[in-house]
Design a protein around this motif. Structure first.
Motif, PDB file in Angstrom:
ATOM      1  N   TRP A 295       0.825  -1.214   0.000  1.00 57.92           N
ATOM      2  CA  TRP A 295       0.000   0.000   0.000  1.00 57.92           C
ATOM      3  C   TRP A 295       0.858   1.262   0.000  1.00 57.92           C
ATOM      4  CZ3 TRP A 295      -4.456   0.249  -1.872  1.00 57.92           C
ATOM      5  CH2 TRP A 295      -5.304   1.332  -1.637  1.00 57.92           C
ATOM      6  N   ASP A 296       2.037   1.168   0.612  1.00 61.10           N
ATOM      7  CA  ASP A 296       2.972   2.298   0.531  1.00 61.10           C
ATOM      8  C   ASP A 296       3.428   2.507  -0.909  1.00 61.10           C
ATOM      9  OD1 ASP A 296       3.378   3.047   3.422  1.00 61.10           O
ATOM     10  OD2 ASP A 296       3.968   0.953   3.519  1.00 61.10           O
ATOM     11  N   THR A 299       1.787   4.989  -3.313  1.00 62.55           N
ATOM     12  CA  THR A 299       2.111   6.415  -3.373  1.00 62.55           C
ATOM     13  C   THR A 299       2.891   6.774  -4.629  1.00 62.55           C
ATOM     14  OG1 THR A 299       4.088   6.045  -2.021  1.00 62.55           O
ATOM     15  CG2 THR A 299       2.081   6.676  -0.866  1.00 62.55           C
ATOM     16  N   ASP A 305      -2.732   8.740  -0.939  1.00 62.25           N
ATOM     17  CA  ASP A 305      -3.698   7.636  -0.853  1.00 62.25           C
ATOM     18  C   ASP A 305      -3.913   7.190   0.589  1.00 62.25           C
ATOM     19  OD1 ASP A 305      -0.965   6.443  -1.057  1.00 62.25           O
ATOM     20  OD2 ASP A 305      -2.106   4.597  -0.744  1.00 62.25           O
ATOM     21  N   GLN A 306      -2.993   7.567   1.486  1.00 64.29           N
ATOM     22  CA  GLN A 306      -3.164   7.243   2.903  1.00 64.29           C
ATOM     23  C   GLN A 306      -3.473   8.485   3.729  1.00 64.29           C
ATOM     24  OE1 GLN A 306      -0.264   4.367   4.489  1.00 64.29           O
ATOM     25  NE2 GLN A 306       0.570   4.232   2.425  1.00 64.29           N
ATOM     26  N   TYR A 314      -5.719  12.258   9.625  1.00 65.27           N
ATOM     27  CA  TYR A 314      -4.393  11.738   9.280  1.00 65.27           C
ATOM     28  C   TYR A 314      -3.712  11.140  10.503  1.00 65.27           C
ATOM     29  CZ  TYR A 314       0.485  11.621   7.881  1.00 65.27           C
ATOM     30  OH  TYR A 314       1.770  11.224   7.617  1.00 65.27           O
ATOM     31  N   TYR A 319       6.097  10.993   5.849  1.00 69.26           N
ATOM     32  CA  TYR A 319       6.359  10.924   4.415  1.00 69.26           C
ATOM     33  C   TYR A 319       7.836  10.862   4.050  1.00 69.26           C
ATOM     34  CZ  TYR A 319       1.576  11.324   2.923  1.00 69.26           C
ATOM     35  OH  TYR A 319       0.271  11.055   2.673  1.00 69.26           O
ATOM     36  N   SER A 322       8.210   7.192   3.666  1.00 68.26           N
ATOM     37  CA  SER A 322       7.150   6.297   3.199  1.00 68.26           C
ATOM     38  C   SER A 322       6.508   6.712   1.890  1.00 68.26           C
ATOM     39  CB  SER A 322       6.067   6.169   4.270  1.00 68.26           C
ATOM     40  OG  SER A 322       5.434   7.408   4.476  1.00 68.26           O
ATOM     41  N   THR A 323       7.000   7.709   1.222  1.00 70.28           N
ATOM     42  CA  THR A 323       6.391   8.060  -0.053  1.00 70.28           C
ATOM     43  C   THR A 323       7.336   7.797  -1.218  1.00 70.28           C
ATOM     44  OG1 THR A 323       5.173   9.750  -1.257  1.00 70.28           O
ATOM     45  CG2 THR A 323       7.092  10.485  -0.033  1.00 70.28           C
TER      46      THR A 323
END
Length: 756
Positions: A295-296, A299, A305-306, A314, A319, A322-323
């Motif tokens: 799911w990461d 991005t 998306d998260q 949030y 980020y 994680s992006t």
């Protein structure tokens, strides 16, 4: 026109983008506060700069966690000249802001210089620099400034390593300097990953030396297949003039030598850090992170998306680790380049390696960690993202040059339009687009390439597409507050009228990790109002514990064990530790609640011991602090009169004296013990290698008391003692650092002499 002069405008254009991006900081009275920027780096760096201003090297921080090493923590970046220089001439807030802004520009400029050196055109270089510098990963690194500082040196390391690879004069000096500065910037694990990437890339290029030289894509759209991957390098070749294997690969020795010199420069803090790790909770680092998953990876198509940090719902992720988002046009360029085999100057296979390693869900990094030395330091797969976005920008620049400026641009425009449409549709499927207008305009500008003729206008269209895809989302993540947030002390501190330690209860410490509020500003205002951990350090107060992922085990144990046994023991512990103010709800005798201190209950401890005092009895220490605190409860012991000693011969009864601190500083304590008889002086100051004591002018060893703190035995007639922090690790490291500085001066002088 000269190619170099033609591209001189590039750094100025990048500087202009940075000035626009940080306009609210430069002219709008705002500053960086998000995540660790305000909760860790600003207060700790301000504390360190204050010590430097007094003329001391900040080896030790006596105001945090009962005393803890300062210089030994890599994130304090004590060997990094920009921190020293900026904090010497600017206010703490201005210095903090300048560090972020200057390093963002340094990253952009470095990427520009590197790809221009590779022979890229000015438009392609500008586009690649923008993709790297305004990728959401790099923009969000300002939330953890040492990450941004370290990442900003990646292109400069590659530029210098390229000089070494080509055998140019000054390459060794440039690479050792660049690598040393990256290492000193405060995030060693990223330096290690940069070293792996540098080695892998230039081995790739070394294998490719025997293949055909890069050539533009042919009209029919087929690239130079021999150079797209260096197949020929694995086949026997004739060679030229008997060129030896050593001559072809001697650059690896120069590369290794530059790396060793860079490490030697950083031994001034590196040796103290190695000393600290064995006594700290460093090995628990992996517990704090989760590896990136599928799911990461989403991005890549949709950065939010998260969720978005400014939305009320949030809750993560951070980020900067994680992006993957680099913009849909960049993904389109990568896909187009792979399809058309456009990559002749980049080690394209490494992009796939970094992508796989960044996905911790695949567990490839854990497997390689058993083979490659040091790879187990990469406790979070997101650390690979800085190299991933670097390679994306690099390869996208090369692909863009072929798409826009090469003869294949006409026949490849249908493919480009199809890829962009597919990516746009996939982004919509992943999650609703939070910024539909710039997203739609970016795609529209990208589609314009299908219709436009002439390289210049197509460059404008592609540049506009990339700009709209990244700049506005990046701006939304440039999260700022008014600089008064730092410059005006929390009102709660004004209610703490007496000196002494502030202690944060474990539940409050856990709560402080996750800020809460109606919105981002409300959450941070609440954090300031409630004086969350580390804030007292920014305003001249003492605190225990601190908010830090690297803490000494034995003193940190007191944080979590102190209030767990019983009310009686907890109250006794507060006295022993010299706690004057307790933050967090507590039901203990002898506490007076202070009104008007925000949402967190704050109490004044009515009775609190001095940091050094004399005890009547020394008992044998058990196997753990928890065990001995239970003994305190069961036997009714008083920690201000009884202590547990590690050295068995020191057990017994002692005379009680009055102990006064005659001097103290960041790395020194002076004591006077009035009275007669053999005395045992006990402190609530952390025991640590490097603390030396002189009693009446003669050296004496310190004792380990209560599992964590310093103790000292004075014989009858001995009344004064001077404690100083003089770690051998620092002195040896400083010698090596000075030796490297001398080597650089020599190398620079020799280079200058030869050029003259």
């Amino acid at each position: 026109m000269n190619r170099t002069r033609e591209g001189n405008w590039g750094p100025w254009a990048l500087l202009g983008l940075v000035l626009v991006f940080y306009g609210r900081v430069l002219w709008g009275h705002q500053t960086f506060v998000f995540v660790d920027a305000s909760r860790f780096f600003y207060p700790l760096w301000k504390w360190g700069s204050g010590v430097l201003a007094q003329g001391f090297i900040p080896l030790w921080n006596p105001d945090a966690q009962f005393g803890t090493p300062y210089l030994a923590d890599p994130q304090m970046a004590c060997a990094y000249p920009p921190i020293f220089l900026l904090y010497s001439f600017l206010s703490p807030v201005n210095a903090f802001n300048a560090l972020v802004i200057l390093h963002h520009f340094w990253a952009l400029w470095g990427f520009w210089a590197f790809v221009r050196r590779q022979g890229f055109s000015a438009p392609a270089s500008l586009l690649g620099s923008f993709l790297f510098g305004f990728s959401l990963h790099l923009v969000c690194s300002s939330w953890t400034p040492v990450a941004l500082m370290t990442i900003s040196w990646i292109p400069w390391v590659f530029l210098s390593a390229d000089k070494v690879f080509r055998g140019e004069r000054g390459g060794f000096l440039a690479l050792s300097l660049a690598w040393a500065m990256q290492f000193a910037a405060g995030y060693p694990v990223l330096v290690y990953l940069t070293a792996l990437a540098v080695g892998a890339h230039f081995v790739w290029m070394g294998l490719a030396q025997g293949t055909k030289t890069p050539s533009p894509l042919r009209e029919e759209g087929k690239g130079d297949r021999d150079h797209f991957f260096p197949w020929h390098s694995f086949l026997p070749g004739k060679g030229k003039g008997g060129t030896s294997l050593y001559k072809k690969w001697n650059w690896t020795l120069v590369l290794a030598g530059a790396g060793l010199l860079a490490v030697a420069y950083n031994l001034v803090w590196g040796l103290p850090f190695l000393e600290m790790t064995g006594l700290s909770n460093y090995e628990n680092g992996a517990i704090r992170y989760h590896d990136l998953g599928w799911w990461d990876l989403a991005t890549l198509l949709n950065p939010f998306d998260q969720g978005h940090p400014l939305l009320s719902n949030y809750h993560g992720p951070h980020y900067w680790v994680s992006t993957f988002f680099v913009g849909l046009p960049a993904l389109g360029l990568l896909a187009w380049g792979f399809w058309r085999r456009a990559f002749a100057r980049t080690s394209w296979g490494l992009l796939l390696v970094f992508l796989v390693l960044s996905l911790g869900v695949l567990k490839v990094g854990h497997l390689l960690g058993k083979i490659i030395p040091g790879l187990n330091m990469v406790v979070h797969s997101g650390f690979w993202l800085s190299l991933f976005v670097f390679w994306v920008a690099w390869m996208a620049a090369e692909s863009a040059e072929a798409l826009v400026g090469g003869p294949a641009s006409r026949s490849g425009r249908h493919l480009w339009a199809g890829l962009l449409a597919a990516l746009g549709l996939a982004a919509l499927v992943i999650a609703p687009v939070l910024m539909p207008v710039p997203w739609a305009l970016s795609l529209a500008a990208g589609f314009a390439l299908f219709f436009l003729k002439g390289p210049r206008v197509r460059w404008w269209a592609l540049g506009t597409s990339v700009f709209l895809a990244l700049f506005i989302p990046a701006q939304s993540l440039n999260i700022l507050l008014d600089r008064d947030y730092y410059e005006e002390p929390p009102k709660t501190l004004s209610a703490l009228t007496e000196p002494g330690r502030a202690f944060f209860t474990p539940p409050l410490l856990a709560r402080s990790i996750h800020l809460q509020g109606a919105d981002m500003k409300d959450a941070y205002d609440g954090a300031k109002r409630n004086v969350y951990p580390n804030w007292p350090l920014a305003y001249g107060r003492e605190e225990a514990p601190i908010y830090n992922t690297l803490q000494l085990r034995h003193s940190a144990d007191w944080t979590f064990q102190a209030l767990r046994v019983s009310k009686k023991v907890s109250r006794n512990v507060l006295d022993y530790l010299g706690i004057r103010y307790l933050f967090g709800k507590a039901d203990l005798p002898g506490l007076k609640k202070i009104e008007g201190t925000g949402d967190v209950a704050v109490y004044r401890v009515e009775k609190s011991s001095r940091k050094w005092f004399s005890v009547r009895k020394a008992l044998p220490a058990g196997d753990s602090l928890e065990e001995d605190l239970k003994k305190v409860d069961e036997r009714g012991l008083d920690l201000t009169q009884d202590c547990f000693v590690a050295d068995k011969p020191r057990e017994g009864n002692y005379a009680v004296r009055e102990v006064v601190r005659t001097a103290w500083g960041p790395d020194a304590v002076g004591l006077e013990a009035k009275g007669k008889g053999r005395a045992f002086l006990v402190s609530s100051e952390t025991a640590y290698p490097g603390w030396k004591v002189s009693v009446n002018g003669k050296e004496r060893s310190l004792e380990l008391v209560d599992h964590a703190f310093r103790g000292l035995v004075l014989e009858d007639g001995e009344t004064t003692a001077q404690l100083t922090f003089k770690p051998n690790s620092f002195r040896v490291g400083l010698f090596m650092t000075l030796l490297v500085l001398g080597s650089w001066i020599f190398l620079f002088g020799r280079k200058w002499f030869h050029e003259r």
